[in-house]
Scaffold this active site. Structure first.
Site, mmCIF file in Angstrom:
data_model
loop_
_atom_site.group_PDB
_atom_site.id
_atom_site.type_symbol
_atom_site.label_atom_id
_atom_site.label_comp_id
_atom_site.label_asym_id
_atom_site.label_seq_id
_atom_site.Cartn_x
_atom_site.Cartn_y
_atom_site.Cartn_z
ATOM 1 N N TYR A 18 0.805 -1.214 0.000
ATOM 2 C CA TYR A 18 0.000 0.000 0.000
ATOM 3 C C TYR A 18 0.843 1.271 0.000
ATOM 4 C CZ TYR A 18 -3.649 -3.300 1.062
ATOM 5 O OH TYR A 18 -4.520 -4.358 0.994
ATOM 6 N N HIS A 23 -4.867 5.767 -1.314
ATOM 7 C CA HIS A 23 -5.546 5.506 -0.046
ATOM 8 C C HIS A 23 -4.698 5.925 1.154
ATOM 9 C CE1 HIS A 23 -8.972 3.914 1.967
ATOM 10 N NE2 HIS A 23 -8.437 2.787 2.376
ATOM 11 N N ASN A 71 -9.936 0.389 8.452
ATOM 12 C CA ASN A 71 -11.203 0.131 9.145
ATOM 13 C C ASN A 71 -11.006 -0.267 10.608
ATOM 14 O OD1 ASN A 71 -10.124 -2.360 8.480
ATOM 15 N ND2 ASN A 71 -12.079 -3.286 7.973
#
Length: 183
Positions: A18, A23, A71
């Site tokens: 990532y 993001h 999350n």
């Protein structure tokens, strides 16, 4: 100096898969903020994240990039806030935002339910791919050269206005940041 913001959190997803993705715009901002003061985020197990405490123009700020997926970042944020007795309204959470064009950002003072206040947000624009079926791949895709340049210029501007936002002059910081034009 009175401080309205004591903690700055950058949201993103952990790990090399990532790194440098859209993001992770919030996490990239917090990393740059640490570098601006000659610091770097270090793993801190008790906060389940990368942490540092910095001084920025007379402000004492706790920086956190949770090491959890986005999350689950609330657990990391709560651990740090509880440890230092930081109230939710004293937390600025930086995150990517599909509904804002790349190279732009918006402060948002969040309100909670039942008269309580929530954390403040820094929404960093990444733009929208134009088709909802492409969102996941787009958000998790790596930043291109132009996007990286725009994000870096934007991060520099956010760092310039952060002292005003953190010291009770949010309207002034909002005016300056919201009128910033990308490279």
């Amino acid at each position: 100096m009175a401080q309205d913001i004591l903690m700055v959190v950058g949201l993103g997803n952990p790990g090399p898969d990532y790194a440098n993705t859209r993001h992770n715009a919030g996490a990239l901002f917090v990393e740059a903020l640490a570098r601006e003061t000659g610091q770097s985020l270090r793993p801190e197990k008790k906060f389940d994240g990368l942490y540092d405490r910095i001084q920025l123009q007379g402000l004492d700020l706790h920086l956190l990039n949770p090491s959890t997926y986005m999350n689950r970042s609330g657990l990391s944020i709560k651990a740090l806030a509880d440890f230092f007795k930081i109230q939710p309204q004293q937390i600025l959470v930086a995150h990517d935002e599909l509904d804002i064009p790349p190279g732009t950002a918006r402060f948002k003072k969040s309100g909670g339910h039942g008269g309580t206040t929530d954390f403040q947000r820094l929404r960093i624009g990444i733009g929208h791919p134009g088709d909802s079926r492409q969102v996941t791949g787009y958000v998790l895709g790596r930043l291109g050269k132009r996007e990286t340049e725009e994000l870096n210029a934007l991060i520099d501007e956010i760092i310039r206005v952060l002292p005003d936002a953190a010291s009770g002059k949010l309207p002034a910081a909002m005016n300056r940041l919201h009128s910033f034009k990308p490279v």
